[in-house]
Design an enzyme around this catalytic site. Structure first.
Site, PDB file in Angstrom:
ATOM      1  N   CYS A   2      67.424 -23.250   8.772  1.00 42.43           N
ATOM      2  CA  CYS A   2      66.599 -22.208   8.193  1.00 42.43           C
ATOM      3  C   CYS A   2      65.351 -22.798   7.523  1.00 42.43           C
ATOM      4  O   CYS A   2      65.395 -23.875   6.941  1.00 42.43           O
ATOM      5  CB  CYS A   2      67.337 -21.365   7.162  1.00 42.43           C
ATOM      6  SG  CYS A   2      68.805 -20.590   7.811  1.00 42.43           S
ATOM      7  N   LYS A 588      66.555 -29.101  13.568  1.00 41.26           N
ATOM      8  CA  LYS A 588      66.088 -30.461  13.291  1.00 41.26           C
ATOM      9  C   LYS A 588      66.499 -30.949  11.911  1.00 41.26           C
ATOM     10  O   LYS A 588      66.677 -32.129  11.693  1.00 41.26           O
ATOM     11  CB  LYS A 588      64.569 -30.522  13.424  1.00 41.26           C
ATOM     12  CG  LYS A 588      64.051 -31.936  13.489  1.00 41.26           C
ATOM     13  CD  LYS A 588      62.700 -32.000  14.122  1.00 41.26           C
ATOM     14  CE  LYS A 588      62.213 -33.423  14.254  1.00 41.26           C
ATOM     15  NZ  LYS A 588      62.964 -34.199  15.259  1.00 41.26           N
TER      16      LYS A 588
HETATM   17  C1  F6R Z   1      69.173 -35.500  17.515  1.00 37.59           C
HETATM   18  C2  F6R Z   1      68.845 -35.523  16.114  1.00 37.59           C
HETATM   19  C3  F6R Z   1      69.961 -35.336  15.160  1.00 37.59           C
HETATM   20  C4  F6R Z   1      69.625 -35.975  13.790  1.00 37.59           C
HETATM   21  C5  F6R Z   1      70.709 -35.630  12.770  1.00 37.59           C
HETATM   22  C6  F6R Z   1      70.402 -36.247  11.425  1.00 37.59           C
HETATM   23  O1  F6R Z   1      68.064 -35.696  18.338  1.00 37.59           O
HETATM   24  O2  F6R Z   1      67.700 -35.635  15.737  1.00 37.59           O
HETATM   25  O3  F6R Z   1      71.163 -35.809  15.655  1.00 37.59           O
HETATM   26  O4  F6R Z   1      69.520 -37.354  13.928  1.00 37.59           O
HETATM   27  O5  F6R Z   1      70.806 -34.251  12.631  1.00 37.59           O
HETATM   28  O6  F6R Z   1      69.176 -35.793  10.958  1.00 37.59           O
HETATM   29  P1  F6R Z   1      68.266 -36.652  10.012  1.00 37.59           P
HETATM   30  O7  F6R Z   1      67.710 -37.778  10.819  1.00 37.59           O
HETATM   31  O8  F6R Z   1      67.223 -35.698   9.563  1.00 37.59           O
HETATM   32  O9  F6R Z   1      69.129 -37.150   8.901  1.00 37.59           O
END
Ligand code: F6R
Length: 593
Positions: A2, A588
């Site tokens: 969100c 993301k």
């Molecule tokens: C996949 C991806 C996710 C993130 C995960 C952790 O392409 O980007 O698997 O790596 O959700 O997110 P962050 O890096 O923001 O801690």
């Protein structure tokens, strides 16, 4: 998980401003969206299932100076228009949107139902609305009612509220919230990230956990402590983010553009502040135990970083998946160091671990791409990837940045910082050559076309290549929605060999390292059963069915091997007609557990 956006200012097209802001936040979720504006006497709301980025015309809002907006990644309640935010109070006096989860929503809902409240949606967010209505019966002013209701919520949640008079309120616990200011006009922005308003504001302030925000009709931002209600001081800081690069720049998708940015992203790491890196290397050497923690892609970056720390730094480093650390809590102790790579810096599973680690006196280092994140602010050693905005929901260039940083840290611990930098500079040049070689890209595209019809895809890697092959698996799963499975090359014969048969594609990384013979043995084992081997290697061998040639970059080979894997995932998504930059069901920034 969100995104929320709010605007109060001098311009009378508030709905357009928040829609533009929301379009920059839809990486946080794109199940549905909603916009509400306040005209001074009433609230006007529109909500729809689907992506805000698909909205062009057809929205008609009254002109207004104040609006809020929300893009949803569904957690409580199905993807329906009724469940889309914002939700309105029964008397139409305010609307509210949330980023997070109210963990005790069932209990709260039950007790509100008993008091006669009715619900139009299945969401936990509507429960917050009814709760504020209930508290408002006895508490005023409205800020105090919000505060008291907010204190009853369990979980990580950030809320934004718009009243029909045009006041905006917000409260933060866990999920991110940043305020922006256009110092020329006094216009105020509130958002889940800075990037979404960076083109319109020149100053920002990060709202801390347990702070309440009020932007009154006078357009002034006030902050309060949610626990006590006391006023808090704050200081506007200049925004130092480049916004000029949020463009596909001739590529068909952000994913392709971002993979092609890898060489410059590696150079950003090479040119990091040496003193900071040396200080962290000292802390690594002095730590009783080093843990590297991340989720998903960042989890494999953690794995690769811990690998490099063991191999080059000779440090006792263990990698952990953020969502499954509980069994290590009894071992955590003061004197340990925890390192967290994260593109968002907001991942709830990791933040929970860092909060626990901090409480017992462990030191924290983080490597984050998004400016102003919670992880950065929690860290004793905060590092930035400086990879520029990563718009595709699938992480590519930031993963490369994370493992490059992990390699350089390990080389610094080894006392070979300069050698590490030289190796990375060469790596960056070789990747640049690869990405500008049309024939090489075509080879990957042809292979993607070949395997696009296969149901299962296997990946084999060992030693330096296991984490990157696992990350290749993550990218293929996200991009193609196909089943992919990464296996330790040596472990194959212990179980997954049963799955090898004619037509099964097996992607293997074969580097010129100490485990090459073992990997070649695994290749023979799968080929004997009819599987088709796609090798990523610097030297062609007879038993490769398909050969993706990469330069031999020695101890940074694994960092190179990521590139053909990311490209393969990209071309698979394109060949299958999938939404490349926004794969289904995934967000993301994962700010819920
Ligand atoms: C996949 C991806 C996710 C993130 C995960 C952790 O392409 O980007 O698997 O790596 O959700 O997110 P962050 O890096 O923001 O801690």
């Amino acid at each position: 998980m969100c995104g929320i956006f709010g605007y109060k200012g001098t311009r009378d097209n508030a709905s357009e401003i928040v829609v533009e802001g929301l379009k920059r936040l839809d990486y946080r979720g794109y199940d549905s969206w909603g916009v509400g504006v306040a005209t001074g006497s009433e609230l006007s709301v529109q909500k729809q299932v689907g992506k805000i980025s698909e909205v062009h015309d057809g929205m008609h809002f009254p002109s207004a100076h104040t609006a809020i907006a929300h893009t949803r990644w569904a957690t409580t309640g199905a993807v329906t228009q009724a469940n889309a935010h914002p939700h309105m109070s029964a008397d139409g006096s305010f609307i509210l949107a949330q980023n997070g989860i109210v963990e005790n929503f069932s209990e709260l809902k039950k007790s509100l139902r008993e008091k006669g409240y009715e619900f139009k949606s299945e969401t936990d967010t509507e429960v917050i609305v009814r709760l504020i209505e209930e508290v408002s019966k006895t508490e005023s002013p409205f800020l105090e009612a919000i505060r008291q209701a907010f204190l009853q919520l369990e979980g990580r949640n950030t809320i934004i509220i718009l009243t029909k008079e045009g006041e905006i309120y917000a409260a933060r616990n866990g999920s991110p919230l940043v305020a922006g200011l256009d110092s020329h006009t006094g216009d105020i922005f509130l958002s889940s990230d800075t990037l979404s308003f960076a083109a319109q504001a020149d100053q920002m302030v990060v709202i801390e956990n347990n702070q309440l925000v009020k932007v009154g009709t006078d357009q002034k931002l006030e902050l309060f402590d949610a626990k006590t209600g006391a006023s808090c001081s704050y200081k506007w800081e200049p925004i130092n983010i480049s916004t000029g690069t949020i463009d596909k720049e001739g590529f068909d998708h952000f994913m392709a553009k971002e993979i092609h940015e890898t060489p410059s992203v590696i150079k950003q790491i090479v040119h990091q502040d040496r003193t900071k890196m040396t200080q962290l290397a000292e802390a690594v050497k002095n730590a009783h135990q080093v843990y590297v923690v991340g989720c998903g892609t960042a989890g494999f970056a953690a794995y690769q970083t811990a690998f490099y720390l063991r191999v080059f730094g000779k440090v006792n480093a263990i990698s952990l998946i953020g969502a499954d650390v509980l069994s290590y809590y009894p071992l955590f102790q003061k004197g340990d160091l925890i390192i967290a790579p994260s593109q968002s810096g907001e991942t709830a599973d990791v933040i929970e671990v860092l909060e626990y680690a901090k409480k017992i006196g462990m030191q924290i280092a983080s490597l984050v791409n998004m400016p102003g994140s919670m992880m950065t602010r929690m860290s004793d050693f905060p590092f930035m990837c400086n990879a520029g905005p990563e718009i595709c929901v699938m992480s590519t260039k930031v993963f490369s940045s994370q493992i490059t940083w992990g390699y350089l840290l390990a080389k610094t611990v080894q006392g070979k910082y300069e050698e590490g930098r030289e190796n990375l500079t060469r790596l960056s040049d070789e990747i640049e050559k690869y990405l500008t070689d049309g024939e090489k890209l075509q080879q990957v595209q042809d292979l993607a076309a070949l395997i696009a019809s296969r149901e299962h895809i296997f990946l084999l890697g060992k030693y330096q290549n296991f984490a990157v092959m696992s990350e290749g698996m993550v990218k293929i799963v996200e991009a193609s929605y196909k089943h992919a499975h990464a296996i330790q090359a040596g472990d194959l014969k212990h179980y997954a060999i049963t799955l090898m048969e004619k037509g099964i594609p097996v992607i293997v990384a074969v580097s010129e390292d100490e485990v090459k013979n073992d990997v070649m043995t695994a290749i023979n084992e799968v080929r004997l059963r009819g599987a088709e081997v796609i090798a990523i290697a610097s030297k062609k061998e007879d038993n490769f069915d398909h050969f993706l040639h990469v330069a031999d970059t020695g101890e940074t080979s694994a960092l190179f091997n990521v590139i053909p894997l990311q490209l393969l995932a990209y071309y698979l998504a394109v060949a299958l007609g999938n939404n490349v930059d926004k794969p289904r069901n995934i967000a993301k920034s994962v700010t819920v557990k």
